[in-house]
Design a protein around this motif. Structure first.
Motif, PDB file in Angstrom:
ATOM      1  N   TYR A 230      75.843 103.094  80.929  1.00  0.00           N
ATOM      2  CA  TYR A 230      77.086 102.277  80.736  1.00  0.00           C
ATOM      3  C   TYR A 230      76.836 101.205  82.057  1.00  0.00           C
ATOM      4  O   TYR A 230      76.748 101.531  83.150  1.00  0.00           O
ATOM      5  N   ALA A 231      76.595 100.205  81.479  1.00  0.00           N
ATOM      6  CA  ALA A 231      76.521  98.774  82.500  1.00  0.00           C
ATOM      7  C   ALA A 231      78.013  98.266  83.098  1.00  0.00           C
ATOM      8  O   ALA A 231      78.808  98.048  82.088  1.00  0.00           O
ATOM      9  N   VAL A 232      77.999  98.120  84.208  1.00  0.00           N
ATOM     10  CA  VAL A 232      79.394  97.765  84.729  1.00  0.00           C
ATOM     11  C   VAL A 232      79.645  96.235  84.494  1.00  0.00           C
ATOM     12  O   VAL A 232      78.745  95.577  85.052  1.00  0.00           O
ATOM     13  N   MET A 233      80.791  95.859  83.964  1.00  0.00           N
ATOM     14  CA  MET A 233      80.887  94.576  83.819  1.00  0.00           C
ATOM     15  C   MET A 233      81.923  93.909  84.933  1.00  0.00           C
ATOM     16  O   MET A 233      81.546  92.609  85.166  1.00  0.00           O
ATOM     17  N   GLU A 234      82.620  94.511  85.270  1.00  0.00           N
ATOM     18  CA  GLU A 234      83.725  94.258  86.413  1.00  0.00           C
ATOM     19  C   GLU A 234      83.835  95.499  87.384  1.00  0.00           C
ATOM     20  O   GLU A 234      84.329  96.481  86.819  1.00  0.00           O
ATOM     21  N   GLU A 235      83.638  95.460  88.602  1.00  0.00           N
ATOM     22  CA  GLU A 235      84.165  96.379  89.594  1.00  0.00           C
ATOM     23  C   GLU A 235      85.532  96.228  89.979  1.00  0.00           C
ATOM     24  O   GLU A 235      85.997  95.385  90.809  1.00  0.00           O
ATOM     25  N   VAL A 236      86.521  97.075  89.296  1.00  0.00           N
ATOM     26  CA  VAL A 236      87.829  97.035  89.429  1.00  0.00           C
ATOM     27  C   VAL A 236      88.364  97.515  90.878  1.00  0.00           C
ATOM     28  O   VAL A 236      89.113  96.998  91.580  1.00  0.00           O
TER      29      VAL A 236
ATOM     30  N   ALA B  98      73.624 103.864  89.899  1.00  0.00           N
ATOM     31  CA  ALA B  98      72.173 103.040  90.494  1.00  0.00           C
ATOM     32  C   ALA B  98      72.631 101.542  90.373  1.00  0.00           C
ATOM     33  O   ALA B  98      73.415 101.230  89.539  1.00  0.00           O
ATOM     34  N   ARG B  99      71.950 101.043  91.334  1.00  0.00           N
ATOM     35  CA  ARG B  99      72.169  99.527  91.471  1.00  0.00           C
ATOM     36  C   ARG B  99      70.908  99.031  91.440  1.00  0.00           C
ATOM     37  O   ARG B  99      69.926  99.353  92.022  1.00  0.00           O
TER      38      ARG B  99
END
Length: 153
Positions: free
Chosen positions: A139-145, A111-112
């Motif tokens: 799980y919150a995304v810290m960086e989209e690799v 989700a966004r």
């Protein structure tokens, strides 16, 4: 269904990168005539290799800065609960993807939302009230690799 040849694969790779190419631009990139290119694209679409086209939007520009993944465990795994859960999750605009998975939980939701406050509201008003939800882990995304949807062709 016909096997994909080298030119079909080149067309698919090119369209995955730049879906807005005109037929003439695509024909030039794959070194075919515009007529032959258009026929191949029609066939690839008819045979289900190409299932659609879309614009990729900027989450930041649209105020959707926080990307979260949520593991969802259901209280029971029966067809009626699966159906009710799937039907309910499809109605949420915040949910980008939802997958039934094998393993230690039942669904993985992507989700966004605008930020952490919006996420807390989303969790309490959308996810937790869904049919059969027993437990969640977020799980919150810290960086989209790496992001993308291109398939190897």
């Amino acid at each position: 269904m016909k096997e994909l040849d080298r030119l079909d694969r080149k067309i698919l790779r090119t369209l995955q990168k730049e879906g807005r190419l005109t037929n003439i631009e695509l024909a030039d990139r794959v070194s075919l005539s515009p007529t032959a290119t258009a026929e191949r694209v029609r066939r690839l679409t008819r045979d289900g290799f190409i299932i659609g086209y879309m614009a990729i939007l900027s989450p930041e520009k649209l105020g959707r800065n926080l990307l979260v993944f949520i593991e969802v465990k259901l209280d029971r795994t029966t067809p009626d609960v699966f159906d009710a859960f799937a039907s309910a999750v499809k109605r949420s605009d915040d949910v980008m993807e939802c997958h039934m998975v094998a393993g230690g939980f039942d669904y993985l939701v992507k989700a966004r939302v605008a930020g952490m406050e919006a996420y807390r509201q989303f969790l309490s008003e959308v996810i937790l009230p869904l049919p059969g939800v027993r437990e969640t882990h977020t799980y919150a995304v810290m960086e989209e690799v790496k992001t993308g949807s291109a398939l190897p062709v």
